[in-house]
Design a protein around this motif. Structure first.
Motif, PDB file in Angstrom:
ATOM      1  N   LEU A 185       3.517  14.451  18.857  1.00 34.98           N
ATOM      2  CA  LEU A 185       3.887  14.566  20.261  1.00 34.98           C
ATOM      3  C   LEU A 185       5.264  15.189  20.387  1.00 34.98           C
ATOM      4  CD1 LEU A 185       2.753  11.008  21.415  1.00 34.98           C
ATOM      5  CD2 LEU A 185       1.775  13.162  22.239  1.00 34.98           C
ATOM      6  N   PRO A 186       5.563  15.820  21.530  1.00 33.82           N
ATOM      7  CA  PRO A 186       6.931  16.288  21.762  1.00 33.82           C
ATOM      8  C   PRO A 186       7.908  15.109  21.812  1.00 33.82           C
ATOM      9  CG  PRO A 186       5.400  17.210  23.384  1.00 33.82           C
ATOM     10  CD  PRO A 186       4.663  16.136  22.649  1.00 33.82           C
ATOM     11  N   ARG A 187       9.195  15.410  21.653  1.00 35.76           N
ATOM     12  CA  ARG A 187      10.213  14.363  21.746  1.00 35.76           C
ATOM     13  C   ARG A 187      10.165  13.686  23.106  1.00 35.76           C
ATOM     14  NH1 ARG A 187      15.171  13.549  23.889  1.00 35.76           N
ATOM     15  NH2 ARG A 187      14.943  15.534  24.982  1.00 35.76           N
ATOM     16  N   ASP A 188      10.019  14.468  24.163  1.00 39.54           N
ATOM     17  CA  ASP A 188       9.951  13.929  25.516  1.00 39.54           C
ATOM     18  C   ASP A 188       8.547  14.183  26.057  1.00 39.54           C
ATOM     19  OD1 ASP A 188      10.214  13.168  28.152  1.00 39.54           O
ATOM     20  OD2 ASP A 188      12.201  14.074  28.411  1.00 39.54           O
ATOM     21  N   ILE A 189       7.783  13.123  26.216  1.00 40.94           N
ATOM     22  CA  ILE A 189       6.394  13.275  26.651  1.00 40.94           C
ATOM     23  C   ILE A 189       6.238  13.050  28.154  1.00 40.94           C
ATOM     24  CG2 ILE A 189       5.480  12.645  24.401  1.00 40.94           C
ATOM     25  CD1 ILE A 189       4.879   9.846  25.519  1.00 40.94           C
ATOM     26  N   GLY A 190       7.357  12.833  28.858  1.00 40.36           N
ATOM     27  CA  GLY A 190       7.306  12.714  30.307  1.00 40.36           C
ATOM     28  C   GLY A 190       7.114  11.304  30.818  1.00 40.36           C
ATOM     29  N   ILE A 191       6.807  10.365  29.926  1.00 37.20           N
ATOM     30  CA  ILE A 191       6.710   8.955  30.312  1.00 37.20           C
ATOM     31  C   ILE A 191       7.486   8.130  29.297  1.00 37.20           C
ATOM     32  CG2 ILE A 191       4.523   9.104  31.565  1.00 37.20           C
ATOM     33  CD1 ILE A 191       3.068   8.210  29.064  1.00 37.20           C
ATOM     34  N   GLY A 192       8.125   7.064  29.770  1.00 36.68           N
ATOM     35  CA  GLY A 192       8.944   6.251  28.879  1.00 36.68           C
ATOM     36  C   GLY A 192      10.187   6.984  28.430  1.00 36.68           C
ATOM     37  N   GLN A 193      10.923   6.366  27.523  1.00 43.86           N
ATOM     38  CA  GLN A 193      12.135   6.982  26.989  1.00 43.86           C
ATOM     39  C   GLN A 193      11.766   8.057  25.959  1.00 43.86           C
ATOM     40  OE1 GLN A 193      15.442   6.438  27.807  1.00 43.86           O
ATOM     41  NE2 GLN A 193      14.498   5.325  29.513  1.00 43.86           N
ATOM     42  N   PRO A 194      12.458   9.198  25.969  1.00 43.25           N
ATOM     43  CA  PRO A 194      12.196  10.212  24.943  1.00 43.25           C
ATOM     44  C   PRO A 194      12.410   9.639  23.536  1.00 43.25           C
ATOM     45  CG  PRO A 194      13.547  11.127  26.704  1.00 43.25           C
ATOM     46  CD  PRO A 194      13.468   9.641  26.953  1.00 43.25           C
ATOM     47  N   GLY A 195      11.726  10.218  22.563  1.00 43.01           N
ATOM     48  CA  GLY A 195      11.888   9.801  21.171  1.00 43.01           C
ATOM     49  C   GLY A 195      10.942   8.709  20.721  1.00 43.01           C
ATOM     50  N   LEU A 196       9.776   8.603  21.353  1.00 48.50           N
ATOM     51  CA  LEU A 196       8.834   7.533  21.023  1.00 48.50           C
ATOM     52  C   LEU A 196       8.451   7.557  19.544  1.00 48.50           C
ATOM     53  CD1 LEU A 196       6.829   5.258  21.767  1.00 48.50           C
ATOM     54  CD2 LEU A 196       5.164   7.060  22.328  1.00 48.50           C
ATOM     55  N   GLU A 197       8.082   8.715  19.017  1.00 48.35           N
ATOM     56  CA  GLU A 197       7.624   8.741  17.622  1.00 48.35           C
ATOM     57  C   GLU A 197       8.746   8.421  16.645  1.00 48.35           C
ATOM     58  OE1 GLU A 197       3.884  10.947  16.247  1.00 48.35           O
ATOM     59  OE2 GLU A 197       5.115  12.477  17.208  1.00 48.35           O
ATOM     60  N   ALA A 198       9.975   8.790  16.978  1.00 46.87           N
ATOM     61  CA  ALA A 198      11.095   8.435  16.107  1.00 46.87           C
ATOM     62  C   ALA A 198      11.270   6.920  16.052  1.00 46.87           C
ATOM     63  CB  ALA A 198      12.377   9.100  16.594  1.00 46.87           C
ATOM     64  N   ARG A 199      11.112   6.254  17.189  1.00 47.62           N
ATOM     65  CA  ARG A 199      11.233   4.796  17.203  1.00 47.62           C
ATOM     66  C   ARG A 199      10.051   4.139  16.483  1.00 47.62           C
ATOM     67  NH1 ARG A 199      12.831   6.299  22.266  1.00 47.62           N
ATOM     68  NH2 ARG A 199      10.897   5.609  23.281  1.00 47.62           N
ATOM     69  N   MET A 200       8.879   4.710  16.613  1.00 46.00           N
ATOM     70  CA  MET A 200       7.734   4.200  15.861  1.00 46.00           C
ATOM     71  C   MET A 200       7.970   4.360  14.357  1.00 46.00           C
ATOM     72  SD  MET A 200       4.652   5.690  18.243  1.00 46.00           S
ATOM     73  CE  MET A 200       3.330   5.099  17.176  1.00 46.00           C
ATOM     74  N   GLY A 201       8.576   5.473  13.982  1.00 48.73           N
ATOM     75  CA  GLY A 201       8.896   5.683  12.576  1.00 48.73           C
ATOM     76  C   GLY A 201       9.889   4.655  12.067  1.00 48.73           C
ATOM     77  N   ALA A 202      10.888   4.330  12.894  1.00 46.91           N
ATOM     78  CA  ALA A 202      11.861   3.308  12.497  1.00 46.91           C
ATOM     79  C   ALA A 202      11.184   1.945  12.338  1.00 46.91           C
ATOM     80  CB  ALA A 202      12.988   3.237  13.525  1.00 46.91           C
ATOM     81  N   ALA A 203      10.267   1.631  13.243  1.00 45.78           N
ATOM     82  CA  ALA A 203       9.540   0.365  13.137  1.00 45.78           C
ATOM     83  C   ALA A 203       8.681   0.340  11.872  1.00 45.78           C
ATOM     84  CB  ALA A 203       8.671   0.153  14.383  1.00 45.78           C
ATOM     85  N   ALA A 204       8.026   1.467  11.569  1.00 47.67           N
ATOM     86  CA  ALA A 204       7.203   1.547  10.367  1.00 47.67           C
ATOM     87  C   ALA A 204       8.058   1.420   9.114  1.00 47.67           C
ATOM     88  CB  ALA A 204       6.418   2.855  10.354  1.00 47.67           C
ATOM     89  N   ALA A 205       9.283   1.977   9.150  1.00 46.40           N
ATOM     90  CA  ALA A 205      10.178   1.846   7.997  1.00 46.40           C
ATOM     91  C   ALA A 205      10.569   0.393   7.776  1.00 46.40           C
ATOM     92  CB  ALA A 205      11.419   2.712   8.207  1.00 46.40           C
ATOM     93  N   THR A 206      10.819  -0.345   8.863  1.00 43.66           N
ATOM     94  CA  THR A 206      11.120  -1.766   8.752  1.00 43.66           C
ATOM     95  C   THR A 206       9.944  -2.516   8.145  1.00 43.66           C
ATOM     96  OG1 THR A 206      12.633  -1.706  10.646  1.00 43.66           O
ATOM     97  CG2 THR A 206      11.679  -3.852  10.080  1.00 43.66           C
TER      98      THR A 206
END
Length: 313
Positions: A185-206
């Protein structure tokens, strides 16, 4: 080798997707991802590996073309999953016996069925094995392919030494570890805060670190794979990364895979995600939502796999 769903690649360096295409070696307990319905997850793993087939095929041909490449008579595919790469290796190395090694009978059965469909069943065997306990059952090999599986073993250095001990003279370990986070997905998908996949990646790293900490005999290891090859008596033969780049608009099968993999991540990451991000994911997974994955024109699939080679003199 019990199973652990977690890479997509659930990779040590690219934990953006907690379902590995090719990694079923040892699992941690105590989370929903260990209660796995293989009739559901097996096809997802197979589909993911099929989408990335060009990456694995390019890597296998790179290995075959090396000036130092041995005559490959026997291949061990460690953590083979549903056998997509096992069958590919049988095609790239037409004189070799390929052994698909995994702890999950349902996935090994999928590997057999795939080998029949691809006409390589006469050269593909399956072996249900749990590493590191079953190293002595694997036998010698000219090529050991460890695709996102080493990090499922607590003592990675000892496991790599075990692989080295199985190699015939001139044999090669192909270690698939790392790469880059998968992006869909793009960084900003138009809903929610931009950077959703980056935050999902951080959660997956944890979650990945939690998985690693619970493995039997877990030891922290600096992930300098060339140095680890040297430490266990192998000669580093190079590192290359292979790209999967499926731009928008995606084909139907690729979009279906993105939907299925993000559905799995939503389940696996659970409370590691914020309430806002969870709500955004619910919208993305709603087939009726115009902003959802089923309808968005900007869904894509971009990933890189890194392969490290070590040779036994």
């Amino acid at each position: 080798m019990s199973s652990h769903a977690g890479h997509g690649h659930h990779d040590a360096h690219a934990p953006a997707t907690p379902v590995p295409a090719h990694a079923h070696v040892h699992g941690s307990g105590g989370d929903p991802a260990t209660d796995i319905d293989w009739d559901v997850l097996g096809p997802l793993l197979e589909q993911e590996a099929e989408l990335g087939r060009a990456q694995y095929e390019e890597a296998a041909h790179w290995i075959a073309a090396l000036p130092t490449a041995p005559k490959v008579r026997r291949v061990l595919d460690i953590g083979s999953g549903p056998g997509v790469v096992s069958c590919l290796l049988a095609e790239v190395f037409p004189e070799a016996e390929v052994v698909a090694v995994d702890a999950t009978p349902a996935l090994l059965e999928r590997a057999k069925n795939r080998a029949r469909r691809h006409g390589v069943i006469d050269r593909l065997q399956t072996l249900e094995a749990e590493l590191p306990a079953d190293f002595d059952r694997l036998g010698e090999a000219d090529l050991i392919w460890a695709g996102n599986s080493l990090h499922h073993l607590g003592d990675q250095r000892a496991a790599l030494a075990g692989f080295a001990g199985l190699l015939r003279s001139g044999g090669t370990v192909a270690l698939v570890e790392g790469g880059l986070p998968t992006r869909r997905l793009p960084r900003d998908i138009g809903i929610g805060q931009p950077g959703l996949e980056a935050r999902m990646g951080a959660a997956a790293a944890t979650r990945f670190e939690h998985m690693r900490s619970e493995l039997p005999g877990a030891k922290r290891e600096t992930e300098d794979w060339s140095a680890l090859f040297t430490a266990v008596g192998l000669v580093p033969q190079g590192t290359r990364s292979f790209l999967l780049d499926l731009p928008a608009p995606l084909s139907g099968p690729a979009r279906d895979h993105v939907v299925a993999s993000i559905t799995r991540e939503r389940e696996v990451l659970g409370e590691l995600l914020s309430a806002e991000d969870s709500a955004v994911l619910d919208r993305l997974l709603d087939p009726e939502d115009p902003e959802g994955l089923h309808r968005r024109p900007d869904v894509h699939l971009l990933a890189a796999r890194t392969v490290h080679l070590g040779r036994r003199d």
